[in-house]
Scaffold this motif. Structure first.
Motif, PDB file in Angstrom:
ATOM      1  N   GLN A 269     -18.737  12.695 -15.644  1.00 35.19           N
ATOM      2  CA  GLN A 269     -17.518  13.510 -15.581  1.00 35.19           C
ATOM      3  C   GLN A 269     -16.611  13.072 -14.423  1.00 35.19           C
ATOM      4  O   GLN A 269     -15.932  13.902 -13.793  1.00 35.19           O
ATOM      5  CB  GLN A 269     -17.855  14.999 -15.459  1.00 35.19           C
ATOM      6  N   ILE A 270     -16.622  11.768 -14.145  1.00 35.55           N
ATOM      7  CA  ILE A 270     -15.743  11.204 -13.119  1.00 35.55           C
ATOM      8  C   ILE A 270     -14.652  10.386 -13.804  1.00 35.55           C
ATOM      9  O   ILE A 270     -14.949   9.484 -14.584  1.00 35.55           O
ATOM     10  CB  ILE A 270     -16.527  10.305 -12.141  1.00 35.55           C
ATOM     11  N   ARG A 271     -13.416  10.728 -13.527  1.00 36.54           N
ATOM     12  CA  ARG A 271     -12.285   9.999 -14.109  1.00 36.54           C
ATOM     13  C   ARG A 271     -11.852   8.864 -13.177  1.00 36.54           C
ATOM     14  O   ARG A 271     -11.885   9.013 -11.957  1.00 36.54           O
ATOM     15  CB  ARG A 271     -11.101  10.944 -14.343  1.00 36.54           C
ATOM     16  N   VAL A 272     -11.420   7.746 -13.753  1.00 35.06           N
ATOM     17  CA  VAL A 272     -10.960   6.596 -12.978  1.00 35.06           C
ATOM     18  C   VAL A 272      -9.662   6.085 -13.594  1.00 35.06           C
ATOM     19  O   VAL A 272      -9.623   5.744 -14.783  1.00 35.06           O
ATOM     20  CB  VAL A 272     -12.002   5.462 -12.954  1.00 35.06           C
ATOM     21  N   ASN A 273      -8.609   6.045 -12.789  1.00 33.39           N
ATOM     22  CA  ASN A 273      -7.302   5.583 -13.251  1.00 33.39           C
ATOM     23  C   ASN A 273      -6.666   4.690 -12.179  1.00 33.39           C
ATOM     24  O   ASN A 273      -7.169   4.600 -11.055  1.00 33.39           O
ATOM     25  CB  ASN A 273      -6.383   6.781 -13.524  1.00 33.39           C
ATOM     26  N   ALA A 274      -5.571   4.050 -12.544  1.00 31.88           N
ATOM     27  CA  ALA A 274      -4.869   3.203 -11.583  1.00 31.88           C
ATOM     28  C   ALA A 274      -3.368   3.370 -11.731  1.00 31.88           C
ATOM     29  O   ALA A 274      -2.854   3.592 -12.833  1.00 31.88           O
ATOM     30  CB  ALA A 274      -5.247   1.738 -11.770  1.00 31.88           C
ATOM     31  N   VAL A 275      -2.681   3.264 -10.614  1.00 35.35           N
ATOM     32  CA  VAL A 275      -1.222   3.196 -10.591  1.00 35.35           C
ATOM     33  C   VAL A 275      -0.842   1.736 -10.360  1.00 35.35           C
ATOM     34  O   VAL A 275      -1.429   1.070  -9.498  1.00 35.35           O
ATOM     35  CB  VAL A 275      -0.633   4.094  -9.492  1.00 35.35           C
ATOM     36  N   LEU A 276       0.134   1.250 -11.130  1.00 37.41           N
ATOM     37  CA  LEU A 276       0.607  -0.128 -11.003  1.00 37.41           C
ATOM     38  C   LEU A 276       2.034  -0.101 -10.474  1.00 37.41           C
ATOM     39  O   LEU A 276       3.004  -0.014 -11.235  1.00 37.41           O
ATOM     40  CB  LEU A 276       0.568  -0.849 -12.359  1.00 37.41           C
ATOM     41  N   PRO A 277       2.206  -0.142  -9.142  1.00 35.46           N
ATOM     42  CA  PRO A 277       3.564  -0.113  -8.591  1.00 35.46           C
ATOM     43  C   PRO A 277       4.297  -1.424  -8.847  1.00 35.46           C
ATOM     44  O   PRO A 277       3.702  -2.509  -8.856  1.00 35.46           O
ATOM     45  CB  PRO A 277       3.335   0.084  -7.088  1.00 35.46           C
ATOM     46  N   GLY A 278       5.607  -1.303  -9.021  1.00 34.31           N
ATOM     47  CA  GLY A 278       6.482  -2.458  -8.979  1.00 34.31           C
ATOM     48  C   GLY A 278       6.870  -2.720  -7.533  1.00 34.31           C
ATOM     49  O   GLY A 278       6.090  -2.435  -6.617  1.00 34.31           O
ATOM     50  N   PRO A 279       8.071  -3.236  -7.269  1.00 34.39           N
ATOM     51  CA  PRO A 279       8.484  -3.500  -5.888  1.00 34.39           C
ATOM     52  C   PRO A 279       8.752  -2.202  -5.128  1.00 34.39           C
ATOM     53  O   PRO A 279       9.654  -1.439  -5.493  1.00 34.39           O
ATOM     54  CB  PRO A 279       9.773  -4.328  -6.046  1.00 34.39           C
ATOM     55  N   ILE A 280       7.952  -1.951  -4.113  1.00 37.42           N
ATOM     56  CA  ILE A 280       8.063  -0.712  -3.329  1.00 37.42           C
ATOM     57  C   ILE A 280       8.287  -1.076  -1.861  1.00 37.42           C
ATOM     58  O   ILE A 280       7.615  -1.966  -1.321  1.00 37.42           O
ATOM     59  CB  ILE A 280       6.787   0.151  -3.471  1.00 37.42           C
ATOM     60  N   TRP A 281       9.215  -0.382  -1.215  1.00 38.83           N
ATOM     61  CA  TRP A 281       9.627  -0.694   0.157  1.00 38.83           C
ATOM     62  C   TRP A 281       8.615  -0.123   1.158  1.00 38.83           C
ATOM     63  O   TRP A 281       8.676   1.028   1.561  1.00 38.83           O
ATOM     64  CB  TRP A 281      11.019  -0.137   0.420  1.00 38.83           C
ATOM     65  N   THR A 282       7.655  -0.957   1.553  1.00 35.62           N
ATOM     66  CA  THR A 282       6.591  -0.567   2.485  1.00 35.62           C
ATOM     67  C   THR A 282       6.418  -1.672   3.525  1.00 35.62           C
ATOM     68  O   THR A 282       6.937  -2.780   3.356  1.00 35.62           O
ATOM     69  CB  THR A 282       5.254  -0.377   1.745  1.00 35.62           C
ATOM     70  N   PRO A 283       5.652  -1.424   4.610  1.00 33.12           N
ATOM     71  CA  PRO A 283       5.392  -2.477   5.593  1.00 33.12           C
ATOM     72  C   PRO A 283       4.711  -3.712   5.007  1.00 33.12           C
ATOM     73  O   PRO A 283       4.732  -4.791   5.596  1.00 33.12           O
ATOM     74  CB  PRO A 283       4.481  -1.785   6.618  1.00 33.12           C
ATOM     75  N   PHE A 284       4.109  -3.547   3.847  1.00 32.80           N
ATOM     76  CA  PHE A 284       3.490  -4.660   3.144  1.00 32.80           C
ATOM     77  C   PHE A 284       4.488  -5.779   2.865  1.00 32.80           C
ATOM     78  O   PHE A 284       4.117  -6.950   2.797  1.00 32.80           O
ATOM     79  CB  PHE A 284       2.961  -4.125   1.801  1.00 32.80           C
ATOM     80  N   ILE A 285       5.763  -5.417   2.712  1.00 28.73           N
ATOM     81  CA  ILE A 285       6.778  -6.399   2.293  1.00 28.73           C
ATOM     82  C   ILE A 285       7.157  -7.336   3.441  1.00 28.73           C
ATOM     83  O   ILE A 285       6.993  -8.550   3.321  1.00 28.73           O
ATOM     84  CB  ILE A 285       8.002  -5.675   1.697  1.00 28.73           C
ATOM     85  N   PRO A 286       7.631  -6.833   4.592  1.00 23.99           N
ATOM     86  CA  PRO A 286       7.922  -7.768   5.689  1.00 23.99           C
ATOM     87  C   PRO A 286       6.674  -8.425   6.264  1.00 23.99           C
ATOM     88  O   PRO A 286       6.767  -9.467   6.912  1.00 23.99           O
ATOM     89  CB  PRO A 286       8.613  -6.890   6.731  1.00 23.99           C
ATOM     90  N   ALA A 287       5.496  -7.842   6.012  1.00 22.76           N
ATOM     91  CA  ALA A 287       4.255  -8.428   6.541  1.00 22.76           C
ATOM     92  C   ALA A 287       3.639  -9.431   5.591  1.00 22.76           C
ATOM     93  O   ALA A 287       2.783 -10.223   6.009  1.00 22.76           O
ATOM     94  CB  ALA A 287       3.239  -7.319   6.837  1.00 22.76           C
ATOM     95  N   GLY A 288       4.040  -9.434   4.322  1.00 23.36           N
ATOM     96  CA  GLY A 288       3.346 -10.268   3.350  1.00 23.36           C
ATOM     97  C   GLY A 288       4.233 -11.065   2.424  1.00 23.36           C
ATOM     98  O   GLY A 288       3.764 -11.581   1.403  1.00 23.36           O
ATOM     99  N   MET A 289       5.537 -11.196   2.775  1.00 18.33           N
ATOM    100  CA  MET A 289       6.442 -11.967   1.927  1.00 18.33           C
ATOM    101  C   MET A 289       7.351 -12.829   2.790  1.00 18.33           C
ATOM    102  O   MET A 289       7.536 -12.565   3.971  1.00 18.33           O
ATOM    103  CB  MET A 289       7.285 -11.033   1.038  1.00 18.33           C
ATOM    104  N   ALA A 290       7.934 -13.847   2.178  1.00 17.37           N
ATOM    105  CA  ALA A 290       8.863 -14.732   2.886  1.00 17.37           C
ATOM    106  C   ALA A 290      10.152 -13.978   3.206  1.00 17.37           C
ATOM    107  O   ALA A 290      10.527 -13.021   2.508  1.00 17.37           O
ATOM    108  CB  ALA A 290       9.168 -15.958   2.041  1.00 17.37           C
TER     109      ALA A 290
END
Length: 288
Positions: free
Chosen positions: A216-237
Motif C-alpha cells: 500500500q505504498i504509492r510511488v510517483n515522479a514529477v518531471l520538471p521542465g526548465p525551472i529557475w533554481t540554483p541548479f541552473i547557474p551551478a550546472g549549466m554554461a
C-alpha cells in the motif's frame, strides 16, 4: 485570475559552483514564500524532502508545511544558510521543521538520516527524493568515469537506498515522490550523465510502483521542465543560463513555486489510486 508575471530571459550572466545558493541568483527564485496558501491537504503527515533547502525542494517544503505536514529537509552542509531560511518558514506555518545536513550518496549518512527523521518526527509518511547532482560538459571527452559515477551515486543509487530505508516506515498509505526530469524523455546532450540518471529515476519509479503496491505504498515522479533554481547557474554554461527557459511555449522558465502543487497532489490521500505516474510540468513543452 491571470498567470503570474514571472521573469523572462535574457538573464544576467551568473555562474556558481555546485551545489549553488539562492542568494546570488538574479532574479531571485519564487518558492511560494508569500503566495502559497494551504488547505489542510497533508494534515498530520510527516515528510522527508532531500534537497529541501532551495529550488524545487524548498517550494515543496513550504507547501507541505502550509498543508499541515511536519517537514524534515536534507541538504549538503554548505547549504546551511538556505536550509535555515526554509526551516523558519516551516515553523512559521506552525509545523515542526527538522534540518538534517547529509550527503545522501553516503549509505551510512543516509541510514542515519532516515533513523533521525523517524525518531524526531515520530514516523514517516512521505519521502520526496529531490536532491540531485548535475554538471555541464562542452564535449563527450570531458565526461570522466568519476563524474559519471558521482552523478549516478547521488541521483540514482541514493534514491533507491533511501526508498529501501524508508519502506519499513511507509506503511498503509505512505508514498514516495521522485523528482525526475523532462530529460528522461528528451535528453540534453551536454548534461548526458544527468539526463541518463533521470531516465533511470523515471523507470525506477514505475518499477517501484508495481513492487510496493502490495504494501500500500504509492510511488510517483514529477518531471520538471526548465525551472529557475540554483541548479541552473551551478550546472549549466553561462550562455545557457542567459537564455534559460526561452524555448518553452511560455517563453520563460518555471519558478519552483509553480511545481509545489504537483507534489502536494501526489502526496495527499486524495491521490490514493495514483501510483506509477510520471507527471510532467514543463510550461507547455511537449515531451514524448
Amino acid at each position: 485570475m491571470s498567470l503570474p508575471d514571472y521573469p523572462r530571459p535574457p538573464f544576467k550572466p551568473q555562474q556558481q559552483g555546485f551545489p549553488g545558493k539562492t542568494g546570488p541568483m538574479e532574479p531571485t527564485p519564487d518558492h511560494g514564500e508569500t503566495t502559497y496558501q494551504g488547505h489542510g491537504l497533508l494534515a498530520g503527515k510527516r515528510a522527508l524532502i532531500t534537497g529541501g533547502d532551495s529550488g524545487i525542494g524548498a517550494a515543496v517544503a513550504i507547501a507541505f508545511a502550509r498543508e499541515g505536514a511536519d517537514v524534515a529537509i536534507a541538504y549538503l552542509p554548505d547549504e546551511q544558510a538556505d536550509a535555515e531560511r526554509i526551516g523558519a518558514l516551516i515553523e512559521e506555518a506552525g509545523r515542526k521543521a527538522l534540518l538534517a545536513p547529509c550527503d545522501i550518496s553516503d549509505p551510512a549518512q543516509a541510514e542515519q538520516l532516515v533513523d533521525r527523521v523517524v525518531k524526531e518526527l515520530g514516523g514517516l509518511d512521505v519521502l520526496v527524493n529531490n536532491a540531485a547532482y548535475q554538471r555541464y560538459f562542452e564535449s563527450f571527452d570531458e565526461i570522466t568515469l568519476e563524474e559519471w559515477k558521482r552523478t549516478f551515486d547521488t541521483n540514482v543509487h541514493a534514491v533507491f537506498n533511501l526508498v529501501r530505508l524508508a519502506v519499513p516506515h511507509l506503511q498503509n498509505g505512505g508514498n514516495v515522490i521522485n523528482t525526475a526530469s523532462v530529460n528522461s524523455k528528451k535528453p540534453t546532450p551536454n548534461i548526458l550523465p544527468y539526463s541518463a540518471t533521470k531516465g533511470a529515476v523515471a523507470n525506477l519509479t514505475i518499477g517501484l510502483a508495481g513492487l510496493l503496491a502490495d504494501k500500500q505504498i504509492r510511488v510517483n515522479a514529477v518531471l520538471p521542465g526548465p525551472i529557475w533554481t540554483p541548479f541552473i547557474p551551478a550546472g549549466m554554461a553561462a550562455e545557457e543560463v542567459e537564455s534559460f527557459g526561452s524555448q518553452t511555449p511560455f517563453g520563460r522558465p518555471g519558478q519552483p513555486a509553480e511545481l509545489a502543487s504537483a507534489y502536494v497532489m501526489l502526496a495527499c490521500d486524495g491521490a490514493s489510486y495514483t501510483s506509477g505516474a510520471l507527471l510532467t510540468v514543463s510550461g507547455g513543452a511537449v515531451t514524448l
